[in-house]
Design a protein around this motif. Sequence first.
Motif, PDB file in Angstrom:
ATOM      1  N   TRP A   1      -7.429   5.570   5.538  1.00  0.00           N
ATOM      2  CA  TRP A   1      -7.079   4.257   5.006  1.00  0.00           C
ATOM      3  C   TRP A   1      -8.184   3.245   5.282  1.00  0.00           C
ATOM      4  CZ3 TRP A   1      -3.845   1.941   1.749  1.00  0.00           C
ATOM      5  CH2 TRP A   1      -3.714   0.549   1.822  1.00  0.00           C
TER       6      TRP A   1
ATOM      7  N   ARG B   1      -8.397   1.644   1.573  1.00  0.00           N
ATOM      8  CA  ARG B   1      -8.079   0.219   1.474  1.00  0.00           C
ATOM      9  C   ARG B   1      -9.158  -0.590   0.761  1.00  0.00           C
ATOM     10  NH1 ARG B   1      -8.644  -2.386   7.525  1.00  0.00           N
ATOM     11  NH2 ARG B   1      -9.445  -4.178   6.388  1.00  0.00           N
ATOM     12  N   ASN B   2     -10.411  -0.125   0.844  1.00  0.00           N
ATOM     13  CA  ASN B   2     -11.496  -0.895   0.230  1.00  0.00           C
ATOM     14  C   ASN B   2     -11.992  -0.297  -1.082  1.00  0.00           C
ATOM     15  OD1 ASN B   2     -12.730   1.324   1.306  1.00  0.00           O
ATOM     16  ND2 ASN B   2     -13.958   0.228   2.803  1.00  0.00           N
TER      17      ASN B   2
ATOM     18  N   ASP C   1     -10.358  -0.072  -4.571  1.00  0.00           N
ATOM     19  CA  ASP C   1      -9.190  -0.525  -5.326  1.00  0.00           C
ATOM     20  C   ASP C   1      -8.718   0.500  -6.340  1.00  0.00           C
ATOM     21  OD1 ASP C   1      -7.198  -2.322  -6.079  1.00  0.00           O
ATOM     22  OD2 ASP C   1      -8.474  -3.353  -7.515  1.00  0.00           O
TER      23      ASP C   1
ATOM     24  N   ASN D   1      -3.723  -2.855  -0.438  1.00  0.00           N
ATOM     25  CA  ASN D   1      -5.123  -2.651  -0.087  1.00  0.00           C
ATOM     26  C   ASN D   1      -5.817  -3.993   0.134  1.00  0.00           C
ATOM     27  OD1 ASN D   1      -5.756  -3.679  -2.644  1.00  0.00           O
ATOM     28  ND2 ASN D   1      -6.255  -1.681  -3.517  1.00  0.00           N
ATOM     29  N   ASP D   2      -7.117  -3.950   0.375  1.00  0.00           N
ATOM     30  CA  ASP D   2      -7.854  -5.177   0.681  1.00  0.00           C
ATOM     31  C   ASP D   2      -7.899  -6.150  -0.483  1.00  0.00           C
ATOM     32  OD1 ASP D   2      -8.306  -4.246   3.187  1.00  0.00           O
ATOM     33  OD2 ASP D   2     -10.482  -4.018   2.996  1.00  0.00           O
TER      34      ASP D   2
ATOM     35  N   VAL E   1      -0.832   0.417  -3.271  1.00  0.00           N
ATOM     36  CA  VAL E   1      -1.211   1.821  -3.144  1.00  0.00           C
ATOM     37  C   VAL E   1       0.047   2.566  -2.708  1.00  0.00           C
ATOM     38  CG1 VAL E   1      -2.730   3.516  -2.056  1.00  0.00           C
ATOM     39  CG2 VAL E   1      -3.548   1.170  -2.436  1.00  0.00           C
TER      40      VAL E   1
END
Length: 617
Positions: free
Chosen positions: A239, A244-245, A247, A267-268, A273
């Motif tokens: 993750w 997470r980074n 998309d 996510n960031d 997700v």
Amino acid sequence: MFISQRAGWPTLWLAVLLSVLLSACGGDSSSSRHDNGGEPPVAETQGFTLAVLPDTQKYSRYSPERYIVQTQWIADHYEQEEIAFTVHLGDVVDIARAPAEWAAAREAMQILEANAATPYSILAGNHDVLNSGQNDDVRDLANEPFLQHFSPTLQAGNFTTFQGADDTGFNSYHIFEGNGREYLVLALDWRVSANTAAWAQHVLDQHPNLPTILTTHQLMNIAGDGESAIFTEHGAMLWDTLIRNNDQIFLTLNGHHHGEAMMVAKNDFGRDVVLVVVDYQSGFWGGNGMMQLIRFNETDNLLQFRSFSPWVAAMPEEERRPQDELSRWEFDVPMHFGSRFANFGDNAGADEPGNIDGTEAYWILDRAHMLTSTDGSVRFADASGNGNAMTLTAYNDPQGDMSAFFEVIDDSALFGFAEGSARFKGSNADGGYYLMSAGASLLFETSAAGKRGYLPTYTIEAIVRLPQGWMPARNQWSGILNHRPGITAVCTYHEVTCGGGDASLALNVSSLKEFQWVSTSQNGKGQDNWSWEVADEYWYHIALVNDGERVQMYVDGSLVMRTGVDTQQGLLVQPGEPWSIGINSWNGSPGNLFAGDIAEIRINNRVLPQSEWLYSQ
């Protein structure tokens, strides 16, 4: 057809397999979701289906016929059910050194390999490698049975979807088409090394516009309640370093942990997700043929999940025992495919109704806009999609549990779009928490000095509530919204004649419980704007509107008395310096914690008509 002894397996297998084959040629075509001989119905929505094979290890060892019926069902029904692709989640076999198990697995998967229209991806689980404690990049590749039976060369020879593998051969990727859209599948090893993570990132970088499904053997576990998905240590690494980074990764699937659970994470970029763990090996007969079907329903904008056993479906209903479960774990997850897959990383706020034209930053401080973390940290998305996430930061070393100083509650104003709010409970004496962002995208336009950081016109809004018994001694001159550098620093940066230690931009609560707006403009530091003394336990909407000549403060839609006194041409800031929610600053140092609730803060580069204010929504 009940046969309890292994000697009867061939008879049962042939009977069930014959039933599956016959069902492919005819049978009930009812559109009811639970009709059609117990099988999933013919698809009536625009989209396609993804088939998922979790942990087949017990089948390979004890019941190859159940494995064969799974893949045969896919081979027979892929057109009817619009199965565009199949993913295997690892633990193909139970004992990696058992040739008979690999032979059984090959026999089952060859059914899909016989038709180029039934492609699949496959990966190694802990039972598929000789030493499950090793990362994928330190194994003796020449001796690994998985690579002998499911090598990249074999996959490449079977399916045009196969696009490549890493140097170990344990990690691969496919690109398949579903309902006219291409999808990327990353099939990653049971123990991903740093080299593999870098390889996967390279694959994503080479295909930045493809929505991506990440499959691996272990990512999510199941909590003690038997229902909630939680990160494993390996999953947390994936993750934080990969998911997470990026998309474009919108769905992850893993097995390994017995049972089923799902989490919708943020996510960031503030986008969903869907993280799924599914594994039925601990059930009756190692799962009794249970697999999973995921319908990409683009008509209704849903991911529709259903676990289904073709083994049980092929049995006459009157001969099924209580443990012969046909289907389970049926649920839907909203997925607005068009917007979710548009402009990855750049258009994350497209679905936010409050993200209107000209929005530079937009913080909604409710649970729905909290970014998912694996270490307990608290972060809120920038709902504008511009990437200015806010991170909870400690001030003055608060002692004890975080909840004594900060929490997210479900209460919010009757206006605006938030479904909750952030409650700040710290004080200057006891410490507490505030939210901070680097404001990386808040560059604005070029000032007269040729420097970025000039906003010619703006509307800045906040929705706040002070607590019962608010006390000046604990929280006077506290900040609701703050740009940290002092007036002198910003004036010097933009070569404007002005100075002072106050924050160059701040929406504060004064010692007399008034809202105060401090700002620095192209023509220097103007007079502050002030509200009246406000009440406790009441949701207020504050709007600061600058038309390029002067700034005026409105509270609950009413113009305040002490506002717009002198000329203030827009707003000046210093790009790269922190922005904060819940604290003020002096000479560039944070101080004076806010006490109360904050639901939303929005910065827009236009003079918004009141009809577009959060107060009107």
